[in-house]
Design a protein around this motif. Structure first.
Motif, PDB file in Angstrom:
ATOM      1  N   GLU A 239      -8.884   3.467   2.347  1.00 14.45           N
ATOM      2  CA  GLU A 239      -9.229   4.359   1.493  1.00 14.45           C
ATOM      3  C   GLU A 239      -8.249   4.350   0.220  1.00 14.45           C
ATOM      4  O   GLU A 239      -8.727   4.385  -1.098  1.00 14.45           O
ATOM      5  CB  GLU A 239      -8.981   5.669   2.037  1.00 14.45           C
ATOM      6  N   TYR A 240      -7.098   3.983   0.271  1.00 11.73           N
ATOM      7  CA  TYR A 240      -6.093   4.029  -0.951  1.00 11.73           C
ATOM      8  C   TYR A 240      -6.078   2.592  -1.659  1.00 11.73           C
ATOM      9  O   TYR A 240      -6.303   2.520  -3.007  1.00 11.73           O
ATOM     10  CB  TYR A 240      -4.867   4.154  -0.435  1.00 11.73           C
ATOM     11  N   CYS A 241      -5.763   1.393  -0.992  1.00 14.41           N
ATOM     12  CA  CYS A 241      -5.749   0.104  -1.545  1.00 14.41           C
ATOM     13  C   CYS A 241      -6.803  -0.851  -1.327  1.00 14.41           C
ATOM     14  O   CYS A 241      -6.843  -1.702  -2.111  1.00 14.41           O
ATOM     15  CB  CYS A 241      -4.157  -0.650  -1.254  1.00 14.41           C
ATOM     16  N   GLU A 242      -7.751  -0.226  -0.762  1.00 19.96           N
ATOM     17  CA  GLU A 242      -8.964  -0.991  -0.372  1.00 19.96           C
ATOM     18  C   GLU A 242      -8.931  -2.464   0.257  1.00 19.96           C
ATOM     19  O   GLU A 242      -9.808  -3.271   0.481  1.00 19.96           O
ATOM     20  CB  GLU A 242      -9.638  -1.379  -1.840  1.00 19.96           C
TER      21      GLU A 242
ATOM     22  N   LYS B  10      -4.750   7.164  -6.685  1.00 24.97           N
ATOM     23  CA  LYS B  10      -5.886   7.663  -5.741  1.00 24.97           C
ATOM     24  C   LYS B  10      -5.186   8.859  -4.991  1.00 24.97           C
ATOM     25  O   LYS B  10      -5.765   9.909  -4.861  1.00 24.97           O
ATOM     26  CB  LYS B  10      -6.245   6.729  -4.709  1.00 24.97           C
TER      27      LYS B  10
ATOM     28  N   LYS C 239       2.772   0.697  -6.303  1.00 24.71           N
ATOM     29  CA  LYS C 239       2.363   0.934  -4.961  1.00 24.71           C
ATOM     30  C   LYS C 239       0.730   1.079  -5.171  1.00 24.71           C
ATOM     31  O   LYS C 239       0.405   2.005  -5.880  1.00 24.71           O
ATOM     32  CB  LYS C 239       2.923   1.615  -4.116  1.00 24.71           C
ATOM     33  N   GLU C 240       0.122   0.197  -4.253  1.00 26.25           N
ATOM     34  CA  GLU C 240      -1.288   0.375  -4.513  1.00 26.25           C
ATOM     35  C   GLU C 240      -1.983   1.704  -3.885  1.00 26.25           C
ATOM     36  O   GLU C 240      -1.643   1.719  -2.859  1.00 26.25           O
ATOM     37  CB  GLU C 240      -1.856  -1.101  -3.931  1.00 26.25           C
ATOM     38  N   GLY C 241      -2.832   2.163  -4.677  1.00 25.24           N
ATOM     39  CA  GLY C 241      -3.418   3.124  -4.116  1.00 25.24           C
ATOM     40  C   GLY C 241      -2.570   4.589  -4.595  1.00 25.24           C
ATOM     41  O   GLY C 241      -3.162   5.633  -4.212  1.00 25.24           O
ATOM     42  N   ALA C 242      -1.471   4.625  -5.230  1.00 27.13           N
ATOM     43  CA  ALA C 242      -0.816   5.805  -5.463  1.00 27.13           C
ATOM     44  C   ALA C 242      -1.491   6.458  -6.255  1.00 27.13           C
ATOM     45  O   ALA C 242      -1.559   7.894  -6.066  1.00 27.13           O
ATOM     46  CB  ALA C 242       0.635   5.387  -6.236  1.00 27.13           C
TER      47      ALA C 242
ATOM     48  N   CYS D  73       1.001  -1.278  -0.154  1.00 33.51           N
ATOM     49  CA  CYS D  73      -0.167   0.013  -0.082  1.00 33.51           C
ATOM     50  C   CYS D  73       0.853   1.261  -0.009  1.00 33.51           C
ATOM     51  O   CYS D  73       1.700   1.228   0.834  1.00 33.51           O
ATOM     52  CB  CYS D  73      -0.964  -0.013   1.293  1.00 33.51           C
ATOM     53  N   ILE D  74       0.394   2.301  -0.864  1.00 30.88           N
ATOM     54  CA  ILE D  74       1.152   3.399  -0.827  1.00 30.88           C
ATOM     55  C   ILE D  74       1.304   4.202   0.471  1.00 30.88           C
ATOM     56  O   ILE D  74       2.292   4.721   0.881  1.00 30.88           O
ATOM     57  CB  ILE D  74       0.641   4.376  -1.977  1.00 30.88           C
TER      58      ILE D  74
ATOM     59  N   HIS E 252      -3.639  -4.065  -7.717  1.00 26.68           N
ATOM     60  CA  HIS E 252      -5.112  -3.294  -7.225  1.00 26.68           C
ATOM     61  C   HIS E 252      -5.812  -3.037  -8.626  1.00 26.68           C
ATOM     62  O   HIS E 252      -6.737  -3.919  -8.871  1.00 26.68           O
ATOM     63  CB  HIS E 252      -4.425  -2.060  -6.458  1.00 26.68           C
TER      64      HIS E 252
END
Ligand SMILES: [Zn+2]
Lengths: 142, 309
Positions: free
Chosen positions: A132-135, B112, B107-110, A107-108, B130
């Motif tokens: 909220e970001y990677c779910e 977003k 990276k996941e969520g980047a 996750c970021i 993701h």
């Protein structure tokens, strides 16, 4: 019963599940403050059998969302001029920002220090929160 | 001013908006000359924090065909993106260099995160395992192009359904279109994750799970093949025992419908035999081509280009 001087102004965290008092004390880093603090453990309680209590003599802000994560049986009593001003039940927070980190190693939020991890509650039984970001789901544990 | 729109997750668009995009992409496919100046003077930023040549070139081709320009980097390691800089800072700066940006990030969520600080529309070009929403849009356009609709189609997914994000995303999106039955073909070890199955079943979707292609081949309208990576298996013996079952060849499609289509997100390794490339049912190269047109439609939508004149 053990008597401890009642406070004039501050916060009393009542109905803490036995054993959580010390954890909350540590999480709030109350060992490092310079105002009077009392931690009572294993106090007899009508409703709970036994409970822990924390009294904090000062006008400090306590993150109720954070308390709800640890123990949602807590009652927060705000004391003003020696009288009970306000009584609040803590709740398991629906949304959480920055209180814990995402369990997904990809996750970021675990790499970018600008961003605070944000979560939404998906199950209050298991304290499961969706990032909220990677779910991905993170189960909060104290 | 309208609120800035991004595409981070296919769910960012309603099915009505997806329909409009598909319609526009088809129009662009049939009459590309009408749109070759649609984004004149606009710049697409391509922020590729990990290399993905195919996705990057597809976006670049899309923007160039719209008459726009591109700038960006294709690998964070060799680019000027300073190490340790927050995405929030990078994207605020890029917002003044480009009018729209696509971000690929390991990276996941980047993406977003980028969208929260950007002053320009952000497109997720793939974030770890993701999401990869423009692949989903490409798949939707391909199905619509060949079948004219999503409803009343029997769609089968074959291969690695456990880790394959393109499959998860496409199934979720099709389920929003009220597709109520999917056929899942995979070894047990690589079946669709339970959490996804549960949420689909809750939405009234029926999943038919089988372990060989042959037993369902004659029912399928759309066959979506995916790659099975060797490293997903616990041991080499299992891999060798199972891999043949999930390789599509002429013998296996003997009983297939004449108008079945075979899709694949590419790159393929060996899961579709080369002998199938000449079969009219093999549409995976056309699928890759359609990816450019759906990206063109997406760029004009997010930039709110007026296409009426
Ligand atoms: Zn996360």
């Amino acid at each position: 019963m053990l008597e401890v001087t009642s406070i004039k102004k501050g916060i009393v965290l009542d109905h803490i599940t036995v054993g959580n008092g010390l954890k909350i004390f540590n999480k709030l880093m109350l060992d490092q403050v310079d105002y009077p603090v009392v931690l009572l453990m294993n106090v007899p309680s009508k409703a709970m059998g036994r409970k822990d209590i924390i009294k904090i003599e000062n006008n400090i802000d306590i993150d109720l969302a954070f308390l709800g994560l640890i123990d949602d049986s807590i009652t927060v009593n705000i004391i003003k001029e020696g009288k009970l001003g306000q009584k609040k039940k803590v709740e398991i927070p629906k949304n959480v920002k920055g209180l814990f980190s995402c369990h997904n190693p990809r996750c970021i939020t675990n790499f970018d220090d600008y961003v605070k991890p944000e979560f939404e509650l998906v199950s209050s039984d298991t304290l499961s929160y969706q990032c909220e970001y990677c779910e991905e789901i993170t189960e909060y544990k104290i | 001013m309208n609120k800035l729109r991004h595409l981070i997750d296919p769910e960012d668009f309603t099915t009505k908006e997806l329909d409009e995009l598909i319609k526009l992409a088809k129009e662009m496919y049939h009459h590309p000359e009408k749109y070759n100046e649609a984004c004149k003077g606009k710049i697409l930023g391509t922020l590729f924090y990990e290399p993905s040549t195919r996705t990057r070139l597809s976006f670049e081709s899309a923007m160039l065909r719209l008459g726009g320009s591109i700038l960006g980097f294709s690998d964070a390691a060799t680019s000027s993106v300073s190490k340790g800089e927050s995405i929030a800072d990078t994207i605020r700066v890029i917002s003044s260099y480009a009018d729209i940006a696509v971000m690929r990030h390991p990276k996941e969520g980047a993406p977003k995160l980028a969208s929260k600080y950007a002053h320009i529309p952000i497109i997720n070009g793939g974030d770890g395992g993701h999401q990869h929403p423009t692949q989903t849009l490409t798949d939707l356009l391909t199905i619509h192009m060949y079948k004219g609709a999503f409803e009343n189609q029997t769609i089968a997914f074959c291969g690695d359904l456990k880790f394959g994000r393109t499959v998860h995303s496409l199934i979720r999106t099709l389920a929003r279109y009220n597709i109520k039955q999917f056929i899942l073909i995979s070894p047990e070890e690589l079946s669709l994750p339970d959490s996804l199955k549960r949420s689909l079943i809750k939405d009234g979707v029926t999943l038919k799970e089988v372990s060989t292609l042959e037993e369902v081949m004659n029912e399928i309208d759309i066959l979506y093949m995916t790659r099975i990576q060797k490293e997903r298996f616990f041991n080499e013996a299992d891999y060798n025992r199972l891999k043949g079952s999930y390789i599509l060849d002429l013998a296996k499609i003997k009983t297939a419908k004449k108008d079945m289509i075979i899709m694949h997100p590419l790159p393929r390794v060996n899961e579709i035999a080369y002998e199938l490339d000449q079969d009219p049912r093999a549409v995976y190269f056309e699928q890759a081509k359609l990816g450019i047109y759906i990206r063109m439609a997406l760029i004009t939508k997010l930039l709110e280009v007026d296409l009426t004149c």
